[in-house]
Design a protein around this motif. Sequence first.
Motif, PDB file in Angstrom:
ATOM      1  N   ALA A   1       0.873  -1.173   0.000  1.00 12.03           N
ATOM      2  CA  ALA A   1       0.000   0.000   0.000  1.00 12.03           C
ATOM      3  C   ALA A   1       0.908   1.221   0.000  1.00 12.03           C
ATOM      4  O   ALA A   1       2.036   1.162   0.492  1.00 12.03           O
ATOM      5  CB  ALA A   1      -0.907   0.015   1.223  1.00 12.03           C
ATOM      6  N   THR A   2       0.430   2.300  -0.573  1.00 10.95           N
ATOM      7  CA  THR A   2       1.199   3.541  -0.546  1.00 10.95           C
ATOM      8  C   THR A   2       0.796   4.339   0.694  1.00 10.95           C
ATOM      9  O   THR A   2      -0.248   4.079   1.314  1.00 10.95           O
ATOM     10  CB  THR A   2       0.939   4.402  -1.800  1.00 10.95           C
ATOM     11  OG1 THR A   2      -0.420   4.841  -1.781  1.00 10.95           O
ATOM     12  CG2 THR A   2       1.240   3.623  -3.082  1.00 10.95           C
ATOM     13  N   TYR A   3       1.609   5.326   1.018  1.00 16.13           N
ATOM     14  CA  TYR A   3       1.270   6.223   2.121  1.00 16.13           C
ATOM     15  C   TYR A   3      -0.078   6.880   1.848  1.00 16.13           C
ATOM     16  O   TYR A   3      -0.913   6.994   2.757  1.00 16.13           O
ATOM     17  CB  TYR A   3       2.361   7.288   2.297  1.00 16.13           C
ATOM     18  CG  TYR A   3       3.671   6.713   2.769  1.00 16.13           C
ATOM     19  CD1 TYR A   3       3.915   6.508   4.120  1.00 16.13           C
ATOM     20  CD2 TYR A   3       4.672   6.380   1.859  1.00 16.13           C
ATOM     21  CE1 TYR A   3       5.127   5.978   4.566  1.00 16.13           C
ATOM     22  CE2 TYR A   3       5.880   5.849   2.289  1.00 16.13           C
ATOM     23  CZ  TYR A   3       6.110   5.650   3.639  1.00 16.13           C
ATOM     24  OH  TYR A   3       7.300   5.116   4.071  1.00 16.13           O
TER      25      TYR A   3
ATOM     26  N   GLY B   1       3.060   8.956   7.608  1.00 15.43           N
ATOM     27  CA  GLY B   1       4.426   8.473   7.440  1.00 15.43           C
ATOM     28  C   GLY B   1       5.244   8.599   8.713  1.00 15.43           C
ATOM     29  O   GLY B   1       6.025   7.699   9.056  1.00 15.43           O
ATOM     30  N   THR B   2       5.058   9.687   9.432  1.00 15.22           N
ATOM     31  CA  THR B   2       5.770   9.870  10.699  1.00 15.22           C
ATOM     32  C   THR B   2       5.341   8.811  11.713  1.00 15.22           C
ATOM     33  O   THR B   2       6.177   8.235  12.412  1.00 15.22           O
ATOM     34  CB  THR B   2       5.526  11.289  11.252  1.00 15.22           C
ATOM     35  OG1 THR B   2       6.032  12.236  10.303  1.00 15.22           O
ATOM     36  CG2 THR B   2       6.211  11.498  12.584  1.00 15.22           C
TER      37      THR B   2
ATOM     38  N   ARG C   1       7.545   5.513  13.510  1.00 12.57           N
ATOM     39  CA  ARG C   1       7.650   5.287  14.959  1.00 12.57           C
ATOM     40  C   ARG C   1       7.081   3.933  15.384  1.00 12.57           C
ATOM     41  O   ARG C   1       6.988   3.647  16.570  1.00 12.57           O
ATOM     42  CB  ARG C   1       6.909   6.395  15.704  1.00 12.57           C
ATOM     43  CG  ARG C   1       7.600   7.721  15.654  1.00 12.57           C
ATOM     44  CD  ARG C   1       8.848   7.665  16.488  1.00 12.57           C
ATOM     45  NE  ARG C   1       9.415   8.991  16.657  1.00 12.57           N
ATOM     46  CZ  ARG C   1      10.268   9.287  17.598  1.00 12.57           C
ATOM     47  NH1 ARG C   1      10.650   8.374  18.460  1.00 12.57           N
ATOM     48  NH2 ARG C   1      10.762  10.498  17.668  1.00 12.57           N
ATOM     49  N   ASN C   2       6.709   3.109  14.421  1.00 12.69           N
ATOM     50  CA  ASN C   2       6.163   1.783  14.718  1.00 12.69           C
ATOM     51  C   ASN C   2       7.179   0.997  15.569  1.00 12.69           C
ATOM     52  O   ASN C   2       8.270   0.706  15.105  1.00 12.69           O
ATOM     53  CB  ASN C   2       5.885   1.049  13.402  1.00 12.69           C
ATOM     54  CG  ASN C   2       5.517  -0.399  13.591  1.00 12.69           C
ATOM     55  OD1 ASN C   2       5.121  -0.829  14.671  1.00 12.69           O
ATOM     56  ND2 ASN C   2       5.657  -1.167  12.523  1.00 12.69           N
ATOM     57  N   PRO C   3       6.800   0.616  16.802  1.00  9.67           N
ATOM     58  CA  PRO C   3       7.739  -0.106  17.654  1.00  9.67           C
ATOM     59  C   PRO C   3       7.711  -1.630  17.470  1.00  9.67           C
ATOM     60  O   PRO C   3       8.397  -2.345  18.198  1.00  9.67           O
ATOM     61  CB  PRO C   3       7.279   0.276  19.058  1.00  9.67           C
ATOM     62  CG  PRO C   3       5.798   0.433  18.916  1.00  9.67           C
ATOM     63  CD  PRO C   3       5.593   1.004  17.524  1.00  9.67           C
TER      64      PRO C   3
ATOM     65  N   GLY D   1      11.696   5.056   3.024  1.00  5.43           N
ATOM     66  CA  GLY D   1      11.561   5.121   4.469  1.00  5.43           C
ATOM     67  C   GLY D   1      11.324   3.812   5.183  1.00  5.43           C
ATOM     68  O   GLY D   1      10.266   3.215   5.052  1.00  5.43           O
ATOM     69  N   TYR D   2      12.293   3.367   5.926  1.00 11.20           N
ATOM     70  CA  TYR D   2      12.142   2.207   6.797  1.00 11.20           C
ATOM     71  C   TYR D   2      13.164   2.359   7.909  1.00 11.20           C
ATOM     72  O   TYR D   2      14.363   2.493   7.634  1.00 11.20           O
ATOM     73  CB  TYR D   2      12.361   0.904   6.018  1.00 11.20           C
ATOM     74  CG  TYR D   2      12.076  -0.344   6.826  1.00 11.20           C
ATOM     75  CD1 TYR D   2      10.794  -0.624   7.282  1.00 11.20           C
ATOM     76  CD2 TYR D   2      13.084  -1.238   7.142  1.00 11.20           C
ATOM     77  CE1 TYR D   2      10.524  -1.765   8.021  1.00 11.20           C
ATOM     78  CE2 TYR D   2      12.821  -2.390   7.875  1.00 11.20           C
ATOM     79  CZ  TYR D   2      11.537  -2.640   8.316  1.00 11.20           C
ATOM     80  OH  TYR D   2      11.269  -3.768   9.048  1.00 11.20           O
TER      81      TYR D   2
END
Length: 169
Positions: free
Chosen positions: A96-98, A116-117, A121-123, A142-143
């Motif tokens: 999926a795209t942002y 995206g931010t 921050r996904n823990p 971004g990863y």
Amino acid sequence: MIRQTRIDSPLGEMLLRAEQDALTGIFFVGQRHCPDIASNTPDNGDDTLLDETRSQLDAYFAGRLARFSLPLAPSGSDFQQRVWRALAAIAYGERATYGELTHRLGLAPGAARAVGTAIGRNPLTIVVPCHRIVGSKGALTGYAGGLERKRALRDLEAGQRIRHSVAQT
């Protein structure tokens, strides 16, 4: 009390963290936003939840597991929690795209940056699959664990085996 352990994976060393009966963090060691592992928190090498997490991650990396069944309790704002739930709904091997994720959340197109931010921050890397999000034209962007790891995870979910360890990026 925070419990944690380090594990080896085909993509580098990982840190698993839990509190009470749920996972609070899965990170590649050295990735952005990885907690300080030099803290006074001991390594809990013999912990049922952390052991089950390691087992499911091993099965995922071997191509035998497409959906995790672990109790999760990531710490974040209401908005971050909402984004992370939307990420968790993206099926194994899908992208999926942002912008698409922003639309699924019912947000205005201008909210893609905030989405995206929150993704960054996904823990709970891998288990909450932020590696399934791509740029508007399908580019890997971004990863927190690095683009080489994101590429390897995408390849794994496309049926390719991880051939070698990805160096920390």
